[in-house]
Design a protein around this motif. Sequence first.
Motif, PDB file in Angstrom:
ATOM      1  N   TYR A  25      45.689 -37.403 -37.422  1.00  0.00           N
ATOM      2  CA  TYR A  25      46.160 -36.443 -38.412  1.00  0.00           C
ATOM      3  C   TYR A  25      46.494 -35.137 -37.698  1.00  0.00           C
ATOM      4  CZ  TYR A  25      44.232 -39.514 -42.040  1.00  0.00           C
ATOM      5  OH  TYR A  25      43.957 -40.584 -42.850  1.00  0.00           O
ATOM      6  N   VAL A  26      47.538 -34.473 -38.190  1.00  0.00           N
ATOM      7  CA  VAL A  26      47.949 -33.193 -37.627  1.00  0.00           C
ATOM      8  C   VAL A  26      47.855 -32.145 -38.721  1.00  0.00           C
ATOM      9  CG1 VAL A  26      49.796 -31.911 -36.483  1.00  0.00           C
ATOM     10  CG2 VAL A  26      49.553 -34.370 -36.075  1.00  0.00           C
ATOM     11  N   ARG A  27      47.115 -31.075 -38.449  1.00  0.00           N
ATOM     12  CA  ARG A  27      46.964 -29.983 -39.397  1.00  0.00           C
ATOM     13  C   ARG A  27      47.654 -28.735 -38.847  1.00  0.00           C
ATOM     14  NH1 ARG A  27      42.814 -31.063 -43.136  1.00  0.00           N
ATOM     15  NH2 ARG A  27      41.403 -32.742 -42.547  1.00  0.00           N
ATOM     16  N   TYR A  28      48.053 -27.859 -39.768  1.00  0.00           N
ATOM     17  CA  TYR A  28      48.596 -26.572 -39.357  1.00  0.00           C
ATOM     18  C   TYR A  28      47.454 -25.684 -38.877  1.00  0.00           C
ATOM     19  CZ  TYR A  28      52.927 -27.809 -41.797  1.00  0.00           C
ATOM     20  OH  TYR A  28      54.081 -28.428 -42.210  1.00  0.00           O
ATOM     21  N   GLY A  29      47.603 -25.074 -37.707  1.00  0.00           N
ATOM     22  CA  GLY A  29      46.584 -24.166 -37.207  1.00  0.00           C
ATOM     23  C   GLY A  29      45.257 -24.852 -36.976  1.00  0.00           C
ATOM     24  N   SER A  30      44.191 -24.066 -36.966  1.00  0.00           N
ATOM     25  CA  SER A  30      42.856 -24.596 -36.673  1.00  0.00           C
ATOM     26  C   SER A  30      41.950 -24.660 -37.887  1.00  0.00           C
ATOM     27  CB  SER A  30      42.175 -23.735 -35.603  1.00  0.00           C
ATOM     28  OG  SER A  30      42.072 -22.381 -36.047  1.00  0.00           O
ATOM     29  N   CYS A  88      46.429 -28.552 -35.004  1.00  0.00           N
ATOM     30  CA  CYS A  88      45.210 -29.238 -34.607  1.00  0.00           C
ATOM     31  C   CYS A  88      45.447 -30.734 -34.821  1.00  0.00           C
ATOM     32  CB  CYS A  88      44.020 -28.764 -35.438  1.00  0.00           C
ATOM     33  SG  CYS A  88      42.469 -29.641 -35.050  1.00  0.00           S
ATOM     34  N   VAL A  89      45.258 -31.528 -33.777  1.00  0.00           N
ATOM     35  CA  VAL A  89      45.493 -32.975 -33.840  1.00  0.00           C
ATOM     36  C   VAL A  89      44.160 -33.681 -33.705  1.00  0.00           C
ATOM     37  CG1 VAL A  89      46.738 -34.927 -32.857  1.00  0.00           C
ATOM     38  CG2 VAL A  89      47.749 -32.632 -32.771  1.00  0.00           C
ATOM     39  N   LYS A  90      43.829 -34.529 -34.669  1.00  0.00           N
ATOM     40  CA  LYS A  90      42.524 -35.180 -34.707  1.00  0.00           C
ATOM     41  C   LYS A  90      42.674 -36.694 -34.807  1.00  0.00           C
ATOM     42  CE  LYS A  90      38.134 -35.026 -37.282  1.00  0.00           C
ATOM     43  NZ  LYS A  90      37.446 -34.409 -38.444  1.00  0.00           N
ATOM     44  N   LYS A  91      41.977 -37.387 -33.959  1.00  0.00           N
ATOM     45  CA  LYS A  91      41.999 -38.848 -33.976  1.00  0.00           C
ATOM     46  C   LYS A  91      41.352 -39.353 -35.260  1.00  0.00           C
ATOM     47  CE  LYS A  91      40.429 -42.884 -31.305  1.00  0.00           C
ATOM     48  NZ  LYS A  91      39.720 -43.327 -30.074  1.00  0.00           N
ATOM     49  N   SER A 111      43.288 -24.752 -41.380  1.00  0.00           N
ATOM     50  CA  SER A 111      43.919 -25.301 -42.575  1.00  0.00           C
ATOM     51  C   SER A 111      43.407 -26.711 -42.874  1.00  0.00           C
ATOM     52  CB  SER A 111      45.436 -25.334 -42.401  1.00  0.00           C
ATOM     53  OG  SER A 111      46.055 -25.982 -43.496  1.00  0.00           O
ATOM     54  N   LYS A 112      43.230 -27.005 -44.146  1.00  0.00           N
ATOM     55  CA  LYS A 112      42.817 -28.343 -44.557  1.00  0.00           C
ATOM     56  C   LYS A 112      44.032 -29.203 -44.939  1.00  0.00           C
ATOM     57  CE  LYS A 112      38.273 -26.915 -46.278  1.00  0.00           C
ATOM     58  NZ  LYS A 112      37.354 -26.904 -47.445  1.00  0.00           N
ATOM     59  N   ARG A 113      45.185 -28.607 -44.806  1.00  0.00           N
ATOM     60  CA  ARG A 113      46.421 -29.278 -45.205  1.00  0.00           C
ATOM     61  C   ARG A 113      46.967 -30.105 -44.035  1.00  0.00           C
ATOM     62  NH1 ARG A 113      51.863 -25.801 -46.186  1.00  0.00           N
ATOM     63  NH2 ARG A 113      53.383 -27.521 -46.326  1.00  0.00           N
ATOM     64  N   PHE A 114      47.286 -31.363 -44.314  1.00  0.00           N
ATOM     65  CA  PHE A 114      47.879 -32.230 -43.300  1.00  0.00           C
ATOM     66  C   PHE A 114      49.366 -31.911 -43.175  1.00  0.00           C
ATOM     67  CE2 PHE A 114      44.431 -35.446 -44.401  1.00  0.00           C
ATOM     68  CZ  PHE A 114      43.683 -35.128 -43.276  1.00  0.00           C
ATOM     69  N   ALA A 115      49.790 -31.642 -41.955  1.00  0.00           N
ATOM     70  CA  ALA A 115      51.201 -31.416 -41.701  1.00  0.00           C
ATOM     71  C   ALA A 115      51.910 -32.745 -41.434  1.00  0.00           C
ATOM     72  CB  ALA A 115      51.379 -30.476 -40.514  1.00  0.00           C
ATOM     73  N   CYS A 170      54.748 -46.572 -32.957  1.00  0.00           N
ATOM     74  CA  CYS A 170      54.130 -45.552 -33.804  1.00  0.00           C
ATOM     75  C   CYS A 170      55.198 -44.762 -34.547  1.00  0.00           C
ATOM     76  CB  CYS A 170      53.319 -44.563 -32.970  1.00  0.00           C
ATOM     77  SG  CYS A 170      52.104 -45.266 -31.867  1.00  0.00           S
ATOM     78  N   LYS A 171      54.788 -44.208 -35.685  1.00  0.00           N
ATOM     79  CA  LYS A 171      55.657 -43.335 -36.454  1.00  0.00           C
ATOM     80  C   LYS A 171      54.891 -42.067 -36.823  1.00  0.00           C
ATOM     81  CE  LYS A 171      58.496 -46.987 -38.523  1.00  0.00           C
ATOM     82  NZ  LYS A 171      58.971 -47.611 -39.777  1.00  0.00           N
ATOM     83  N   VAL A 172      55.591 -40.934 -36.749  1.00  0.00           N
ATOM     84  CA  VAL A 172      55.044 -39.653 -37.197  1.00  0.00           C
ATOM     85  C   VAL A 172      55.683 -39.354 -38.537  1.00  0.00           C
ATOM     86  CG1 VAL A 172      54.734 -37.210 -36.667  1.00  0.00           C
ATOM     87  CG2 VAL A 172      54.832 -38.891 -34.797  1.00  0.00           C
ATOM     88  N   LEU A 173      54.861 -39.174 -39.569  1.00  0.00           N
ATOM     89  CA  LEU A 173      55.362 -38.958 -40.923  1.00  0.00           C
ATOM     90  C   LEU A 173      54.950 -37.584 -41.427  1.00  0.00           C
ATOM     91  CD1 LEU A 173      53.987 -42.144 -40.823  1.00  0.00           C
ATOM     92  CD2 LEU A 173      55.536 -42.267 -42.760  1.00  0.00           C
ATOM     93  N   ASP A 174      55.863 -36.936 -42.147  1.00  0.00           N
ATOM     94  CA  ASP A 174      55.527 -35.633 -42.716  1.00  0.00           C
ATOM     95  C   ASP A 174      54.830 -35.810 -44.058  1.00  0.00           C
ATOM     96  OD1 ASP A 174      57.516 -36.233 -44.552  1.00  0.00           O
ATOM     97  OD2 ASP A 174      58.954 -34.768 -43.785  1.00  0.00           O
ATOM     98  N   GLU A 175      54.653 -34.713 -44.765  1.00  0.00           N
ATOM     99  CA  GLU A 175      53.906 -34.748 -46.031  1.00  0.00           C
ATOM    100  C   GLU A 175      54.572 -35.597 -47.103  1.00  0.00           C
ATOM    101  OE1 GLU A 175      51.885 -30.476 -46.486  1.00  0.00           O
ATOM    102  OE2 GLU A 175      53.984 -30.367 -45.853  1.00  0.00           O
ATOM    103  N   SER A 176      55.883 -35.745 -47.012  1.00  0.00           N
ATOM    104  CA  SER A 176      56.608 -36.558 -47.992  1.00  0.00           C
ATOM    105  C   SER A 176      56.793 -37.997 -47.525  1.00  0.00           C
ATOM    106  CB  SER A 176      57.982 -35.922 -48.278  1.00  0.00           C
ATOM    107  OG  SER A 176      58.780 -35.904 -47.106  1.00  0.00           O
TER     108      SER A 176
END
Length: 220
Positions: free
Chosen positions: A142-147, A125-128, A149-153, A165-171
Amino acid sequence: MFLFLKSLSRSVHEEQEEPENLKNTDQVNGKCMSLTVWRKSLIISCNGFTVIDSQGNLVYRVDNYIGHPEELTLMDGSGKSVLTMRRRKKLTMVDSWHVYVGEGDDHENCSRTTTELSKTRPIYCVKKHISILQSDPSVLAYVRYGSSSKRFAYTVEGSYVNRSCKVLDESRRVVAEIKRKEAAKKGVSFGVDVFILVVEPGFDPGFAMALVLLLDQMFS
């Protein structure tokens, strides 16, 4: 036109001033993949995107890209659906999308129906991101796993308008990056409609391109 795209890809990669580890990239060999994104469809009567690699091979395409559709389909070079993105319909001003695994053999049949999509669980799920207080204006989405999950991927930061632009993971590791081509060669300059998408090893280049499409919807 395709010969022009091949020449365009090579000239862009030759001119692009980037670190040595990003040159002559090949994700298959454990290195970065560098793609040239052209905001134009190969079909004359359509708007869209054309994506080619550093050898001039067509790897992704998007056709019939008009306005702000409810659904987008990212296809591979042969026209097979890779990912389907569907806008979430909610009573909110925040632009939000679900990303599904695509299927189908051609552009006419590759997009699943609304009923089929509703029975399929989205992979992301990608949210502006909208910050009224501008606490972190660099965050775009922000990109989350599935629909659910509250966890940001992943987090997308920078400026899509400026193609930076840069796409960054959790780390906070950069897994993909959009770079604008500023330089000119032999009098030919590249505007915002031609830019570079660099994808790190282990990150899906198809999903990276899907994020480009969604950023284009959110900030164009």
